[in-house]
Design an enzyme around this catalytic site. Structure first.
Site, PDB file in Angstrom:
ATOM      1  N   ASP A  22       0.830  -1.208   0.000  1.00  0.00           N
ATOM      2  CA  ASP A  22       0.000   0.000   0.000  1.00  0.00           C
ATOM      3  C   ASP A  22       0.864   1.256   0.000  1.00  0.00           C
ATOM      4  O   ASP A  22       0.683   2.149  -0.829  1.00  0.00           O
ATOM      5  CB  ASP A  22      -0.950  -0.016   1.207  1.00  0.00           C
ATOM      6  CG  ASP A  22      -1.839  -1.253   1.183  1.00  0.00           C
ATOM      7  OD1 ASP A  22      -2.026  -1.799   0.087  1.00  0.00           O
ATOM      8  OD2 ASP A  22      -2.317  -1.672   2.244  1.00  0.00           O
ATOM      9  N   GLU A 282       0.748  -6.601  -5.171  1.00  0.00           N
ATOM     10  CA  GLU A 282       0.407  -5.743  -6.311  1.00  0.00           C
ATOM     11  C   GLU A 282       1.627  -5.004  -6.862  1.00  0.00           C
ATOM     12  O   GLU A 282       1.911  -5.046  -8.064  1.00  0.00           O
ATOM     13  CB  GLU A 282      -0.674  -4.729  -5.898  1.00  0.00           C
ATOM     14  CG  GLU A 282      -1.048  -3.806  -7.039  1.00  0.00           C
ATOM     15  CD  GLU A 282      -2.307  -3.005  -6.818  1.00  0.00           C
ATOM     16  OE1 GLU A 282      -3.233  -3.493  -6.139  1.00  0.00           O
ATOM     17  OE2 GLU A 282      -2.378  -1.879  -7.336  1.00  0.00           O
TER      18      GLU A 282
HETATM   19  O1  TRH Z   1       4.000  -6.117   0.545  1.00  0.00           O
HETATM   20  P1  TRH Z   1       3.029  -6.799  -0.297  1.00  0.00           P
HETATM   21  O2  TRH Z   1       2.648  -8.151   0.110  1.00  0.00           O
HETATM   22  O3  TRH Z   1       1.789  -5.889  -0.416  1.00  0.00           O
HETATM   23  C1  TRH Z   1       0.486  -6.415  -0.480  1.00  0.00           C
HETATM   24  C2  TRH Z   1      -0.237  -5.935  -1.708  1.00  0.00           C
HETATM   25  O4  TRH Z   1      -0.139  -4.567  -1.951  1.00  0.00           O
HETATM   26  C3  TRH Z   1      -1.687  -6.300  -1.600  1.00  0.00           C
HETATM   27  O5  TRH Z   1      -2.406  -5.778  -2.671  1.00  0.00           O
HETATM   28  C4  TRH Z   1      -2.208  -5.731  -0.285  1.00  0.00           C
HETATM   29  O6  TRH Z   1      -3.544  -5.913  -0.168  1.00  0.00           O
HETATM   30  C5  TRH Z   1      -1.450  -6.438   0.820  1.00  0.00           C
HETATM   31  O7  TRH Z   1      -0.088  -6.087   0.731  1.00  0.00           O
HETATM   32  C6  TRH Z   1      -1.955  -6.055   2.179  1.00  0.00           C
HETATM   33  O8  TRH Z   1       3.571  -6.919  -1.801  1.00  0.00           O
HETATM   34  P2  TRH Z   1       3.759  -5.773  -2.898  1.00  0.00           P
HETATM   35  O9  TRH Z   1       2.471  -5.184  -3.297  1.00  0.00           O
HETATM   36  O10 TRH Z   1       4.570  -6.357  -3.937  1.00  0.00           O
HETATM   37  O11 TRH Z   1       4.597  -4.640  -2.175  1.00  0.00           O
HETATM   38  C7  TRH Z   1       5.927  -4.784  -1.782  1.00  0.00           C
HETATM   39  C8  TRH Z   1       6.615  -3.433  -1.833  1.00  0.00           C
HETATM   40  O12 TRH Z   1       7.876  -3.516  -1.206  1.00  0.00           O
HETATM   41  C9  TRH Z   1       6.869  -2.945  -3.247  1.00  0.00           C
HETATM   42  O13 TRH Z   1       6.703  -1.553  -3.316  1.00  0.00           O
HETATM   43  C10 TRH Z   1       8.333  -3.289  -3.487  1.00  0.00           C
HETATM   44  C11 TRH Z   1       8.875  -3.068  -2.112  1.00  0.00           C
HETATM   45  N1  TRH Z   1      10.117  -3.775  -1.790  1.00  0.00           N
HETATM   46  C12 TRH Z   1      11.242  -3.026  -1.515  1.00  0.00           C
HETATM   47  O14 TRH Z   1      11.210  -1.791  -1.583  1.00  0.00           O
HETATM   48  N2  TRH Z   1      12.389  -3.688  -1.170  1.00  0.00           N
HETATM   49  C13 TRH Z   1      12.474  -5.025  -1.091  1.00  0.00           C
HETATM   50  O15 TRH Z   1      13.565  -5.568  -0.760  1.00  0.00           O
HETATM   51  C14 TRH Z   1      11.308  -5.795  -1.401  1.00  0.00           C
HETATM   52  C15 TRH Z   1      11.348  -7.283  -1.330  1.00  0.00           C
HETATM   53  C16 TRH Z   1      10.145  -5.132  -1.731  1.00  0.00           C
END
Ligand code: TRH
Length: 391
Positions: A22, A282
């Site tokens: 988010d 997402e």
């Molecule tokens: O963290 P998430 O599991 O987020 C999810 C989704 O948004 C989902 O729709 C929501 O309902 C749920 O949370 C509660 O996975 P997502 O969406 O891929 O987000 C991860 C974020 O973290 C993304 O912006 C990339 C970032 N990231 C980093 O900045 N550094 C890292 O090392 C990693 C692994 C990810």
């Protein structure tokens, strides 16, 4: 870009429900609005610690701070009194997070009123096309909120994609030295850098143990790069040590390295540096689509297996001609049984050239509809011209 004199002001409200997606999406949205369109953005966030993990410049203390030109405010809760002077031209509530009632009252007291958008979650399902841009009247106040659905075709709101992203990605991927230097930051040796590199970001229920076994027993060297905290138990079972950043182990053909959770721009580099990416939720899912490399999506679980429907809707669009990737993703998400993971992985490997070609084709197809921020600002202008709102 500095603020354009005629550029609107805008607030984004982000409740960090769980994980990082988010705030990850809201931070991208905020940055692009400001840097590319000169919009004066205020990002209200209820959890600065999660925000700091993807953007280390964020200070977890102050109520108010500037981060890369964006005003960041700690959203303490639903109480509070606001004046119409504090209300910007555009208000975005992310994913139906409820705005503070006092803020909504102040919005209604504005003349003209601000544009109010509810930024929804991404899904490839068809029903989105009928709901994108729909209005919803406030039951009591003279205010209308509009739904904004990101999506994959011209009947939806598009996807976040900043200017120059593809040029930067190409330059990086073509610069072997830059890729090697990036990976070396995590202890990856030149020998490991030459292996098939797979990043692994997923939820705890993914069949990681089965995959690690296939890679370890496989015929080709694989390097799996796993952010700290992901598949912790399975990684510890493999390495025989705590899965903290810097941990690594090799068994058979597989080397696993646990990476620190990196800042958001570095996560892009990781996706670009790998040959195949396992992503989730997402935001990482969308970023994998811009990486030009095959990816396996682990979708966030929903009640009554609704997420399987969403997964299938995406696969119908993305991978109708990629049977192996299709089957593998369904299996990875528990939407279909996998009798033999070794065979399923081998089938994906055999299909890699088509998967790579599709990744590039898909990126072009989706971007032909324009990027989300440009489309969102166009919609805001339309609403303004319709005479109901500011802007
Ligand atoms: O963290 P998430 O599991 O987020 C999810 C989704 O948004 C989902 O729709 C929501 O309902 C749920 O949370 C509660 O996975 P997502 O969406 O891929 O987000 C991860 C974020 O973290 C993304 O912006 C990339 C970032 N990231 C980093 O900045 N550094 C890292 O090392 C990693 C692994 C990810």
């Amino acid at each position: 870009m500095s603020q354009h004199p005629s550029a609107p002001s805008l607030a984004i409200f982000c409740k960090v429900v769980d994980n990082y997606g988010d705030i990850g999406i809201c931070w991208r949205l905020a940055r692009q609005l400001h840097h590319e369109h000169g919009v004066a953005v205020t990002l209200w966030v209820d959890d600065l610690a999660s925000y700091r993990r993807i953007c280390p410049e964020v200070d977890t203390g102050p109520e108010l701070q500037q981060v890369q030109g964006v005003t960041v405010r700690l959203w303490r809760g639903q109480d509070g009194v606001y004046t119409p002077q504090e209300i910007p031209d555009i208000v975005i509530e992310f994913f139906g997070c409820e705005l503070p009632p006092g803020y909504v009252e102040a919005m209604a007291a504005c003349s003209p009123r601000p544009v109010w958008l509810n930024y929804e979650g991404l899904t490839a399902e068809d029903w989105v096309e009928g709901c994108h841009r729909l209005p919803s009247m406030h039951p009591r106040l003279r205010l209308t909120k509009h739904f904004y659905f990101p999506g994959f075709n011209e009947r939806t709101g598009g996807l976040l994609h900043e200017a120059g992203l593809d040029e930067r990605r190409h330059a990086f991927q073509q610069d072997a030295g830059a890729v090697a230097a990036f990976l070396a930051r995590f202890g990856v040796t030149p020998q490991e850098a030459a292996m098939r590199k797979v990043s692994l970001f997923c939820y705890p229920d993914a069949p990681v143990a089965a995959m690690l076994q296939v890679w370890a027993e496989g015929g080709e060297p694989v390097l799996s790069l796993v952010p700290e905290g992901v598949a912790k138990e399975q990684i510890e079972a493999f390495t025989g040590a705590p899965a903290v950043a810097g941990a690594s182990a090799t068994r058979g053909a597989l080397t696993v390295r646990v990476l620190p959770f990196v800042p958001q721009p570095d996560y892009d580099l990781l996706l670009w540096a790998c040959d195949l990416n396992f992503v989730r939720g997402e935001d990482s899912w969308v970023r994998a689509q811009w990486a030009g490399r095959p990816f396996v999506w682990h979708i966030y679980v929903q009640d009554e297996n609704l997420h399987h429907k969403k997964l299938r809707a995406f696969l119908e669009r993305y991978a109708p001609q990629l049977p192996a990737l299709n089957r593998f993703m369904l299996g990875w998400n528990g939407a279909q049984p996998v009798a033999d993971w070794k065979q399923a992985w081998q089938a994906v490997l055999n299909e890699i050239p088509q998967d790579v070609a599709r990744a590039e084709e898909w990126r072009r197809e989706v971007l032909a509809n324009g990027d989300l921020v440009t489309k969102l600002l166009d919609f805001v202008r339309e609403l303004g011209q319709a005479g109901q709102n500011r802007v």
